[in-house]
Design an enzyme around this catalytic site. Sequence first.
Site, PDB file in Angstrom:
ATOM      1  N   HIS A 259       0.898  25.210  -9.292  1.00 29.20           N
ATOM      2  CA  HIS A 259      -0.431  25.049  -9.888  1.00 29.20           C
ATOM      3  C   HIS A 259      -1.527  25.173  -8.826  1.00 29.20           C
ATOM      4  O   HIS A 259      -2.592  25.746  -9.083  1.00 29.20           O
ATOM      5  CB  HIS A 259      -0.518  23.695 -10.597  1.00 29.20           C
ATOM      6  N   HIS A 302       2.898  15.939  -7.964  1.00 29.85           N
ATOM      7  CA  HIS A 302       3.367  16.553  -6.731  1.00 29.85           C
ATOM      8  C   HIS A 302       3.042  15.626  -5.569  1.00 29.85           C
ATOM      9  O   HIS A 302       2.068  14.864  -5.614  1.00 29.85           O
ATOM     10  CB  HIS A 302       2.692  17.922  -6.495  1.00 29.85           C
ATOM     11  N   ASP A 306       3.109  18.866  -0.858  1.00 29.67           N
ATOM     12  CA  ASP A 306       3.247  20.049  -1.714  1.00 29.67           C
ATOM     13  C   ASP A 306       1.916  20.776  -1.879  1.00 29.67           C
ATOM     14  O   ASP A 306       1.839  22.009  -1.801  1.00 29.67           O
ATOM     15  CB  ASP A 306       3.777  19.640  -3.087  1.00 29.67           C
TER      16      ASP A 306
END
Length: 385
Positions: A259, A302, A306
């Site tokens: 994302h 996350h 990340d």
Amino acid sequence: MAASELIEDDGGVRTHVEAITTVVTPHNSPGHPQRVANGNPSRHGSSPSPPADTHDGRKRDGNGKLSSLWKQNQLIQTLSSGLRRHCDYVKISIPEEHANRLPTEWWKTGVAFLYAVFNLVFTTVVITIVHERVPDKSVNPPLPDKFFDYVDRVPWAFTVTEVNGLILTGLWLVQWLCLKHRAIIGRRCFFLIGTLYMYRCITMYITTLPVPGKHMVCAPKLYNDSTGKIWRILRLISGGGLSLTGSHMMCGDFLYSGHTVMCTLSYLFIKEYSPRWMWWYHWFCWLLSASGVICILVAHEHYSIDVVIAYFVTTRVFWAYHTMANTHALRQAPNNYLSRTWWNCVFNFLERNVKTTVPIVFCWPVNLPSSCRQRYRIVEGGRDE
């Protein structure tokens, strides 16, 4: 009558000079000699020709005209051949057209598109494989994260991330379709998407992190059920890998955040290929991208590492590619260390015929009907007047 002669100049080129003389016979003074236009007396006598010789004079006059025309034709041909022999040809170098320096080459864009699709599909395969290796959260608790220590989880925050990502992707798609050089820009976008997701497949596979929060619900493991894994892959592809569509129920795809890649990459392309005076548009897209990335951490979907790695890899690959694409002196420079990247050969394949920086020019994505084009020309012509 017409008198013709050739005059040769210093350059050796013969010029055809023709003088037309007109005989004027005054009616009031028949005794005076005839004078021509330049004032010299005529060679003929002042008395008119006898009527008996009129018919013969007409014949001689007709033959004289034919002879004069034939001589004039010969002189013209002689002059033309002389000019061809003595003419110096000068070669004028015409600069190469700007359009030829930016060829479309849609087939290369198609190759880059297939490369991106392959890596996106391969990512779903790797996620399915990694999901089987994720440690049980009851046995392996989430790793400590400094952001999670100070910010509590907000359940709806991840929905904001996906909505912002869809808006950014939609804006970039519309902007890309309106760009004149969409073929060149498109293959750059597809290549970067494919490369970033290929990197993501590598990092996910070599290091499998435990879930970042106990709130996460992971689908049961299938182990040796190959058919079930294939159905999961197809479901993930059909839903675009989004939680909004209910297609992403697997865990393990943490390092690094996909994302974050899409939010960051969409903003970078939007800003790079839009004019600077659209600063309000840039700030709006930046707010969407930044808020989307922050909401990933607020939702505890996350780890912070990340997101940081995803941002770092995305921006560096984007900037390195566009530095090489926009600085043509680097392509042949011996000290260009950017050319040592593994994808330099792919870059040369995609950018070989792009000889200049791609300008930001917008146009209609589809050709207008002929009637609309005609009306547009009429309106433009009226404005010019």
